[in-house]
Design a protein around this motif. Structure first.
Motif, short mmCIF file in Angstrom:
data_model
loop_
_atom_site.label_atom_id
_atom_site.label_comp_id
_atom_site.label_asym_id
_atom_site.label_seq_id
_atom_site.Cartn_x
_atom_site.Cartn_y
_atom_site.Cartn_z
N ILE A 72 0.88 -1.10 0.17
CA ILE A 72 -0.07 0.05 0.18
C ILE A 72 0.95 1.47 0.03
O ILE A 72 1.83 1.41 0.70
N VAL A 73 0.73 2.17 -0.91
CA VAL A 73 1.28 3.38 -0.92
C VAL A 73 0.03 4.85 -0.71
O VAL A 73 -1.09 4.28 -0.82
N ALA A 74 0.86 5.73 -0.48
CA ALA A 74 -0.05 6.91 -0.32
C ALA A 74 -1.10 7.03 -1.26
O ALA A 74 -2.34 7.42 -1.12
N ASP A 75 -0.73 6.92 -2.68
CA ASP A 75 -1.57 7.46 -3.76
C ASP A 75 -2.85 6.36 -3.76
O ASP A 75 -3.75 6.82 -4.35
N ASP A 76 -2.57 5.17 -3.41
CA ASP A 76 -3.64 4.19 -3.06
C ASP A 76 -4.76 4.57 -2.49
O ASP A 76 -6.00 4.06 -2.61
N VAL A 77 -4.52 5.35 -1.28
CA VAL A 77 -5.64 5.55 -0.14
C VAL A 77 -6.33 7.14 -0.50
O VAL A 77 -7.17 7.38 0.30
N GLN A 78 -5.71 7.96 -1.51
CA GLN A 78 -6.16 9.07 -1.64
C GLN A 78 -7.82 9.28 -1.92
O GLN A 78 -8.43 9.96 -1.13
N ASP A 79 -8.25 8.19 -2.57
CA ASP A 79 -9.70 8.30 -2.93
C ASP A 79 -10.37 7.97 -1.64
O ASP A 79 -11.69 8.37 -1.31
#
Length: 335
Positions: free
Chosen positions: A243-250
């Motif tokens: 998991i990276v930060a971009d994955d959880v932005q939504d």
């Protein structure tokens, strides 16, 4: 009026005030539940029947043993009958609403299925359960614990089984039994796709979820949870390597979920301070139903069958702490 007469009047007024407070169940309930520590509750239990009825429920509400000697005494007492019935409660175990083993020494190799299920079977009103790092309980045994105690599924709102040796497919079966959960911690377990799908389908009311350190967690997993768990407000995915930060932005923008990912903490381990997340407020100390700090407790524990308990068959690694726990027993022997 002489000083002696003034003293008599003052004493009479104080006595009357104490009597009014003692006879008022609402005031006593507030005082004991909001302000009294465990040693005070224990003293109130020993005063008389009314004092016992006032204090015992609060005294047994939360069990947090820190040493195996205390845990074994808890194991022996939970199934015993209350001295006086309180409402629907007939056993001591039915008074316990929180069982927290997070500070229990040696839990990782001494807590097993055989010495845990008797406690859980008696704690029919349990709402909060912390079994983190109990690594001698296999995934299949965890499933049996919850399947054989259906009252846990009916009442349990908080569950922590972090650092347990449980596989993804085993967590799936456990979660299916616990539909009332609001807070769940599965950090450093084998949680993966099956677990996340089970959370989404079986726990629609979940509000906070900790799956930090779970190596199988991927973006698809947390998306599944976000879609199905409409009440979710906190998600911890620290140290999930996929998991990276971009994955959880939504998740943050679309679903309003606070996602704790802390990439910076992971990259700079020397600067990471985990004291806030893992601090433990232990103002009340250990589970005090045995250690009454020198109070004569023989009358109480003779009724419970604990006055002649022997620990010869057990061996604890920390004898110093056990000495501290026996202050009440030593007092009785000396007096």
């Amino acid at each position: 009026m002489t000083s002696a007469q003034l003293s008599t009047v003052s004493s009479d007024k104080n006595g009357a005030a104490v009597a009014r407070v003692w006879s008022n169940a609402v005031i006593m309930h507030t005082l004991l539940y909001e302000y009294a520590e465990n040693n005070t509750l224990a003293q109130v239990c020993l005063t008389c029947k009314q004092g016992w009825l006032y204090a015992v429920e609060r005294l047994w509400m939360c069990a947090r043993p820190r040493y195996m000697k205390r845990y074994r005494k808890l194991l022996n007492v939970v199934s015993q009958q209350l001295l006086f019935k309180i409402g629907d409660h007939s056993q001591y175990g039915s008074l316990i609403k929180e069982l927290d083993l997070s500070m229990l020494a040696d839990r990782w190799d001494k807590i097993q299925y055989d010495n845990l299920w008797p406690i859980l079977s008696c704690c029919v009103n349990l709402k909060i359960l912390n079994l983190n790092m109990c690594q001698m309980i296999s995934g299949s045994s965890f499933k049996m614990l919850f399947r054989n105690n259906p009252h846990l599924g009916e009442n349990l709102t908080d569950l922590e089984i972090s650092d347990a040796k449980i596989h993804d497919w085993e967590l799936d079966g456990i979660i299916a039994e616990l539909s009332k959960l609001k807070h769940l911690s599965l950090s450093n377990t084998g949680a993966g796709d099956a677990t996340c799908y089970a959370i989404g389908t079986a726990l629609p009311g979940i509000e906070s979820l900790d799956i930090s350190g779970c190596k199988q967690i991927e973006e698809s997993c947390i998306n599944t949870i976000a879609v199905y768990c409409k009440n979710l407000r906190y998600l911890n995915v620290k140290y999930c390597p996929r998991i990276v930060a971009d994955d959880v932005q939504d998740l943050i923008t679309e679903y309003g979920i606070f996602v704790d990912i802390s990439d910076d903490d992971y990259d700079h381990g020397d600067d990471f301070d985990d004291t806030d997340d893992n601090s433990y407020d232990d103002d009340d100390g250990d589970f005090e139903y045995v250690d009454l700090n020198g109070i004569d407790i023989s009358r109480y524990f003779q009724r419970l069958g604990l006055d002649n308990e022997s620990d010869d068959e057990y061996t604890d690694t920390d004898n110093t702490d056990d000495d501290d726990l026996d202050k009440g027993d030593n007092y009785n022997k000396e007096n």
